[in-house]
Scaffold this motif. Structure first.
Motif, short mmCIF file in Angstrom:
data_model
loop_
_atom_site.label_atom_id
_atom_site.label_comp_id
_atom_site.label_asym_id
_atom_site.label_seq_id
_atom_site.Cartn_x
_atom_site.Cartn_y
_atom_site.Cartn_z
N LEU A 41 10.26 0.55 4.95
CA LEU A 41 10.03 1.88 5.16
C LEU A 41 8.57 1.65 3.72
O LEU A 41 8.34 2.64 3.77
CB LEU A 41 11.06 2.32 4.53
CG LEU A 41 12.79 3.45 5.74
CD1 LEU A 41 13.26 3.74 5.09
CD2 LEU A 41 11.52 4.23 6.44
N THR A 42 9.36 0.91 2.63
CA THR A 42 8.34 1.27 2.10
C THR A 42 7.08 0.54 2.16
O THR A 42 5.55 1.36 1.93
CB THR A 42 8.84 0.32 1.00
OG1 THR A 42 9.87 0.50 0.09
CG2 THR A 42 7.86 -0.33 -0.05
N ALA A 43 6.64 -0.18 3.42
CA ALA A 43 5.48 -0.67 4.11
C ALA A 43 4.81 0.35 4.46
O ALA A 43 3.36 0.56 4.81
CB ALA A 43 5.83 -2.16 4.95
N ILE A 44 5.12 0.83 5.51
CA ILE A 44 4.68 2.58 6.12
C ILE A 44 4.17 3.23 4.97
O ILE A 44 3.55 3.65 5.26
CB ILE A 44 5.74 2.85 6.86
CG1 ILE A 44 6.10 0.96 8.04
CG2 ILE A 44 5.60 4.11 7.85
CD1 ILE A 44 7.65 1.37 9.19
N ALA A 45 4.98 3.20 4.18
CA ALA A 45 4.88 4.50 3.29
C ALA A 45 3.25 4.07 2.69
O ALA A 45 2.52 4.84 2.34
CB ALA A 45 5.74 4.99 1.75
N GLU A 46 3.29 3.10 2.13
CA GLU A 46 2.16 2.29 1.23
C GLU A 46 0.76 2.41 2.22
O GLU A 46 -0.06 3.23 1.82
CB GLU A 46 2.41 1.08 0.94
CG GLU A 46 2.94 0.60 -0.17
CD GLU A 46 3.36 -1.16 0.05
OE1 GLU A 46 2.75 -1.73 0.54
OE2 GLU A 46 4.36 -1.02 -0.72
N ARG A 47 1.21 2.43 3.75
CA ARG A 47 -0.39 3.20 4.70
C ARG A 47 -0.39 4.66 4.82
O ARG A 47 -1.50 5.09 5.38
CB ARG A 47 0.25 2.17 5.97
CG ARG A 47 -0.09 0.87 5.95
CD ARG A 47 0.42 0.66 7.91
NE ARG A 47 1.54 1.49 8.51
CZ ARG A 47 2.40 0.47 9.24
NH1 ARG A 47 2.58 -0.50 8.49
NH2 ARG A 47 3.30 1.19 10.09
N CYS A 48 1.15 5.26 4.40
CA CYS A 48 0.31 6.72 4.41
C CYS A 48 0.15 7.43 3.58
O CYS A 48 0.72 8.56 3.27
CB CYS A 48 1.66 7.09 4.76
SG CYS A 48 2.40 6.69 6.50
N SER A 49 0.11 7.09 1.93
CA SER A 49 0.22 7.33 0.71
C SER A 49 -0.42 7.86 1.09
O SER A 49 -2.28 7.83 1.32
CB SER A 49 -0.01 6.03 -0.41
OG SER A 49 1.61 5.60 -0.34
N PRO A 50 -1.00 9.17 -0.24
CA PRO A 50 0.33 9.24 -1.09
C PRO A 50 0.99 10.13 -0.71
O PRO A 50 2.10 10.25 -1.24
CB PRO A 50 -1.42 9.85 -2.93
CG PRO A 50 -1.82 10.41 -1.83
CD PRO A 50 -2.38 10.00 -0.43
N GLY A 51 0.87 10.50 0.52
CA GLY A 51 1.65 11.81 0.83
C GLY A 51 3.20 11.47 1.95
O GLY A 51 3.45 11.68 2.72
#
Length: 160
Positions: A41-51
């Motif tokens: 999840l964290t890896a995917i969130a980094e690609r989706c940052s900042p939202g």
């Protein structure tokens, strides 16, 4: 989906959920990412940052779903929300022959693939409706599963 919206995606750690998270972020959609694997999840969130908000949970942790909805809703509001849609993508399957599969496997599948999405939808949908989400899309709650193959804003899931 469109820019400025906020979608909650369960089962976001791989496959359809991860692809939807990536596509959503590229389209300017903010995402709440849920699943069991925090590092994925964290890896995917980094690609989706900042939202992006990482909100890990087990789909069958029914007791904690209301507090997870509270956290997700608070984050969405802080981002200019509400939550505009829920993509119930979390799920499991089994690959054994029916004659070799014990009943507990079917019980677990029903808990994760049917009751989990029902519990999350029941906890979140009233807030979405009060916030006017039902006018943003014909189907703000979607489910990827043979147990409920289509979205429905108010109707309970089908076992089609």
């Amino acid at each position: 989906m469109s820019e400025g919206k906020i979608w909650w995606i369960t089962g976001a750690t791989s496959g359809i959920g991860a692809a939807l998270a990536d596509a959503s972020a590229q389209a300017g959609v903010k995402v709440i990412l849920s699943g069991r694997n925090l590092s994925a999840l964290t890896a995917i969130a980094e690609r989706c940052s900042p939202g992006a908000l990482v909100l890990p949970f087990e789909a069958t942790d029914f007791e904690n779903i209301p507090s997870l909805v509270d956290r997700a809703w608070e984050w969405a509001v802080s981002q200019g929300g509400p939550i505009n849609g829920l993509f119930n993508n979390a799920g499991i399957s089994q690959r054994s022959l029916a004659i070799e599969t014990v009943f507990e496997v079917y019980q677990r599948i029903i808990d994760v693939d049917l009751l989990g999405p029902i519990a999350l939808t029941q906890a979140l949908l009233p807030r979405m409706v009060r916030a006017g989400a039902e006018t943003l899309s014909q189907y703000p709650v979607l489910r990827v599963s043979p147990a409920c193959p289509y979205g429905a804003p108010i109707a309970p899931p089908s076992t089609v």
